[in-house]
Design a protein around this motif. Structure first.
Motif, PDB file in Angstrom:
ATOM      1  N   UNK A   1      -8.145 -11.739 -14.113  1.00 20.47           N
ATOM      2  CA  UNK A   1      -8.483 -10.448 -13.502  1.00 20.47           C
ATOM      3  C   UNK A   1      -7.462  -9.369 -13.863  1.00 20.47           C
TER       4      UNK A   1
ATOM      5  N   UNK B   1     -12.457   0.171 -13.806  1.00 17.76           N
ATOM      6  CA  UNK B   1     -12.387  -0.464 -12.489  1.00 17.76           C
ATOM      7  C   UNK B   1     -13.716  -0.319 -11.767  1.00 17.76           C
TER       8      UNK B   1
ATOM      9  N   UNK C   1      -5.134 -16.250 -11.030  1.00 19.49           N
ATOM     10  CA  UNK C   1      -6.102 -15.171 -10.827  1.00 19.49           C
ATOM     11  C   UNK C   1      -5.805 -13.982 -11.746  1.00 19.49           C
TER      12      UNK C   1
ATOM     13  N   UNK D   1      -7.468  -7.055 -15.818  1.00 19.49           N
ATOM     14  CA  UNK D   1      -7.990  -5.699 -16.015  1.00 19.49           C
ATOM     15  C   UNK D   1      -8.131  -4.940 -14.688  1.00 19.49           C
ATOM     16  N   UNK D   2      -8.093  -5.651 -13.578  1.00 18.28           N
ATOM     17  CA  UNK D   2      -8.141  -4.948 -12.294  1.00 18.28           C
ATOM     18  C   UNK D   2      -6.795  -4.307 -11.976  1.00 18.28           C
TER      19      UNK D   2
ATOM     20  N   UNK E   1     -16.221  -9.280  -7.837  1.00 15.17           N
ATOM     21  CA  UNK E   1     -16.199  -8.158  -8.769  1.00 15.17           C
ATOM     22  C   UNK E   1     -17.612  -7.813  -9.230  1.00 15.17           C
TER      23      UNK E   1
ATOM     24  N   UNK F   1     -15.360  -2.675  -2.636  1.00 18.06           N
ATOM     25  CA  UNK F   1     -15.441  -3.998  -2.021  1.00 18.06           C
ATOM     26  C   UNK F   1     -15.833  -3.876  -0.551  1.00 18.06           C
TER      27      UNK F   1
ATOM     28  N   UNK G   1      -5.599  -4.091  -1.045  1.00 18.56           N
ATOM     29  CA  UNK G   1      -6.242  -3.111  -1.930  1.00 18.56           C
ATOM     30  C   UNK G   1      -7.070  -3.738  -3.035  1.00 18.56           C
ATOM     31  N   UNK G   2      -6.640  -4.881  -3.554  1.00 19.45           N
ATOM     32  CA  UNK G   2      -7.219  -5.399  -4.787  1.00 19.45           C
ATOM     33  C   UNK G   2      -7.954  -6.725  -4.579  1.00 19.45           C
ATOM     34  N   UNK G   3      -8.921  -6.945  -5.458  1.00 18.00           N
ATOM     35  CA  UNK G   3      -9.665  -8.197  -5.406  1.00 18.00           C
ATOM     36  C   UNK G   3      -8.763  -9.397  -5.695  1.00 18.00           C
ATOM     37  N   UNK G   4      -7.789  -9.222  -6.587  1.00 14.77           N
ATOM     38  CA  UNK G   4      -6.825 -10.305  -6.842  1.00 14.77           C
ATOM     39  C   UNK G   4      -6.180 -10.747  -5.535  1.00 14.77           C
ATOM     40  N   UNK G   5      -5.906  -9.766  -4.692  1.00 13.33           N
ATOM     41  CA  UNK G   5      -5.297 -10.091  -3.397  1.00 13.33           C
ATOM     42  C   UNK G   5      -6.288 -10.827  -2.496  1.00 13.33           C
TER      43      UNK G   5
ATOM     44  N   UNK H   1     -16.271  -2.638 -13.358  1.00 13.00           N
ATOM     45  CA  UNK H   1     -16.019  -4.079 -13.287  1.00 13.00           C
ATOM     46  C   UNK H   1     -15.829  -4.581 -11.870  1.00 13.00           C
ATOM     47  N   UNK H   2     -15.071  -3.825 -11.068  1.00 12.69           N
ATOM     48  CA  UNK H   2     -14.792  -4.289  -9.708  1.00 12.69           C
ATOM     49  C   UNK H   2     -15.586  -3.514  -8.676  1.00 12.69           C
TER      50      UNK H   2
ATOM     51  N   UNK I   1       1.116  -7.248  -6.406  1.00 12.82           N
ATOM     52  CA  UNK I   1      -0.147  -6.816  -7.015  1.00 12.82           C
ATOM     53  C   UNK I   1      -0.271  -5.296  -7.034  1.00 12.82           C
ATOM     54  N   UNK I   2       0.275  -4.622  -6.043  1.00 15.02           N
ATOM     55  CA  UNK I   2       0.190  -3.159  -6.028  1.00 15.02           C
ATOM     56  C   UNK I   2       1.116  -2.515  -7.073  1.00 15.02           C
TER      57      UNK I   2
ATOM     58  N   UNK J   1       2.140 -11.041  -1.983  1.00 15.38           N
ATOM     59  CA  UNK J   1       1.020 -10.732  -2.872  1.00 15.38           C
ATOM     60  C   UNK J   1       0.830  -9.214  -2.971  1.00 15.38           C
TER      61      UNK J   1
ATOM     62  N   UNK K   1      -9.049   4.290 -16.852  1.00 16.98           N
ATOM     63  CA  UNK K   1      -8.645   3.136 -16.061  1.00 16.98           C
ATOM     64  C   UNK K   1      -9.563   2.936 -14.860  1.00 16.98           C
TER      65      UNK K   1
ATOM     66  N   UNK L   1       0.835  -1.201   0.000  1.00 21.39           N
ATOM     67  CA  UNK L   1       0.000   0.000   0.000  1.00 21.39           C
ATOM     68  C   UNK L   1       0.871   1.251   0.000  1.00 21.39           C
TER      69      UNK L   1
END
Lengths: 351, 351
Positions: free
Chosen positions: A261, B31, A257, A263-264, B46, B38, B203-207, B34-35, A225-226, A221, B27, A166
């Motif tokens: 995903x 987001x 994943x 596009x996220x 999503x 959360x 932060x992210x749904x992938x996470x 689509x997402x 991912x960030x 992760x 972008x 973050x």
């Protein structure tokens, strides 16, 4: 003001050490002596291994384990022929609630490391202790301390207030890169804010110790991912005392994943596993030991080889890995040389 | 009471759907569509996959995906030749804050499952939905619902208020054993009490989706370390939608710690991995897919074989695994038959 029938509504009776001993059944008496309470947040060290130390690591000087340089030389550096040792000073300074106090403490710890350790023993290197929950103050300390060549990494603990990817933590990683230093993330940390598992606090220390590996997984992760490695392509991260047997399946899962995903996280230009392979190093202790040592070779294989694996002992702690007995599996001599020295020499710029 | 200069200190302007569209850069517009948010606790699905469903899983009847038995037959059971399908009804009923309400809802869900699904379609079986945060109420519902032969397991979600090995949950496992049912633990759950990682919310749904595997790890550790399987040697647990690539290294790590800390958990008479091998089953979707499929064979090998692995699709969800394409690796025919049917038939008593 005397009265006939005085009532005191608050008097405290205090337990003395050992007072409960006769009242506890044997199993819980042993537990009380050896493990004891682990606090509201769990994850402390067993009471039966004070300071989490090997019983034989208490120096004759009367200092606590790991506090006596001469004894460190005698018991560890000399007999094992340690060429370089990286000090990771574990202190609550890094996570004090008052950020100014934390920063002052960390600076003091680092100056003490220079004066009492790095300047006195050429085989030692150290991690810069930083008040990581305030990234600006941490970055300032990195910029200050990195001037000393004995500091070879920035030291964080794995249980932070938020996942390390973050943005609030970004200045720490920027400062590390700016100063050419890897960031080491070590077992431990936390300040009661987040339970150790997604289902709250576990009951046993065995669980705390096992769950720490999941805390490492979440940080890997998050950093990937960030997009931290997209922003900072030179960033190198070392996972210390978190194991790595879990890394291959974590890469598979992230890649799976990500395929669906992507596009996220359009800031990622490559599969997550590619960032892991390029930017992460791991230390060995406590290495997961499969019943069949060949299964560990499969883990190495899944990690893309042995060039990111670095031996560590965790001296003087109770779960010390003896260099003469760790990693008893058939490795090619070059791989063994990499793991037991070459990889660390390259990463930390030692020679 | 009119005044000259009225001040209203609380007026609300409301965003309509799409109102922010023109103001968001591409972008984050994508987001947002689509997402989306959360929530405070993350880990939702999503927004771009409403009800987490495959786009083609919306029945022509206008019912939501998974709500139309006839369409389930047409789209899934018939074309894939599904012999038996185990329904795991995901509902917030199981974790409502009001325990009485939760219990009433769960009972209603189970009665609906009997009337609308089990009685109508002989290929279907189901998990008993229970208010698992109140174990006494959950146990009562198990004792009641288990009378119907269509129920083949008790269904929990993986993110509970406390680790499932803790004593408050024991009546659930006792009731399952008493009724001869395995306990299935499915992806999901949580009610904002515990962050998804030991370092808080990602932060992210992938996470979120990746971190769920760590929630499963913590539950395996808790159930084993608390000695639930010593108390209930007949208990069988199924990990559903949590993957299993992480299971071997978790067993290695638990065994390593147990060797040194066995005195903390004298109620364990065997290495932790022995309980895992004996008492846990896993479902495949979403199977971790290593770049080299042979690495998955190594995982099977580390798990002691393929007799605990059971195929699943996650129909009608977006991350559905197609039976014709899943597990594309060279397996002996017997192993394939076990995974795609035999293991589930044996576990759930199907024939």
């Amino acid at each position: 003001m005397p009265v006939d029938q005085l009532v005191d509504c608050d008097i405290h009776n205090e337990l003395t050490p050992g007072a409960l001993h006769p009242y506890l059944p044997p199993r819980w008496r042993a537990y009380h002596e050896t493990y004891g309470g682990r606090g509201d947040g769990g994850a402390g060290y067993p009471k039966g291994a004070p300071r989490a130390a090997r019983a034989d690591a208490w120096p004759p000087s009367g200092l606590p384990p790991g506090a006596d340089l001469e004894f460190l030389r005698e018991q560890h550096l000399d007999p094992y022929g340690v060429r370089y040792g990286v000090l990771n000073c574990l202190t609550t300074a890094c996570r004090e609630q008052n950020p100014g106090y934390a920063a002052a403490l960390c600076r003091a710890v680092n100056e003490w490391q220079v004066a009492e350790w790095l300047e006195k023993e050429p085989r030692l290197r150290a991690g810069i202790v930083v008040p990581y929950e305030d990234a600006a103050l941490a970055a300032a300390e990195i910029d200050r301390a990195a001037a000393h060549p004995g500091f070879v990494q920035v030291l964080l603990l794995v249980r932070t207030d938020e996942p390390l990817g973050r943005r609030r933590y970004r200045p720490i990683f920027e400062a590390a890169v700016r100063n050419g230093l890897p960031v080491g993330i070590h077992f431990g940390g936390g300040r009661g804010r987040n339970p150790l598992t997604a289902s709250g606090w576990p009951s046993f220390y065995v669980e705390d110790h096992t769950a720490m590996a999941q805390a490492f997984q979440a940080q890997v992760v998050s950093l990937v991912v960030e997009g931290v490695f997209e922003e900072l392509p030179e960033l190198r991260v070392v996972l210390i005392e978190g194991g790595f047997g879990w890394l291959p399946s974590l890469m598979w899962r992230m890649d799976k994943h990500w395929k669906r995903l992507a596009d996220e996280v359009p800031h990622l230009t490559r599969p997550p596993s590619a960032y892991v392979r390029e930017h992460f190093w791991v230390t060995t202790q406590p290495v997961e030991e499969p019943p069949d040592p060949r299964h560990l070779l499969a883990v190495f294989d899944n990690m893309g080889g042995t060039d990111r694996i670095m031996f560590s002992t965790d001296y003087p702690h109770w779960d010390f890995d003896d260099p003469r007995r760790a990693l008893r599996l058939k490795l090619p001599p070059e791989a063994r040389a990499q793991i037991f020295g070459g990889n660390a020499m390259a990463l930390y710029g030692l020679s």
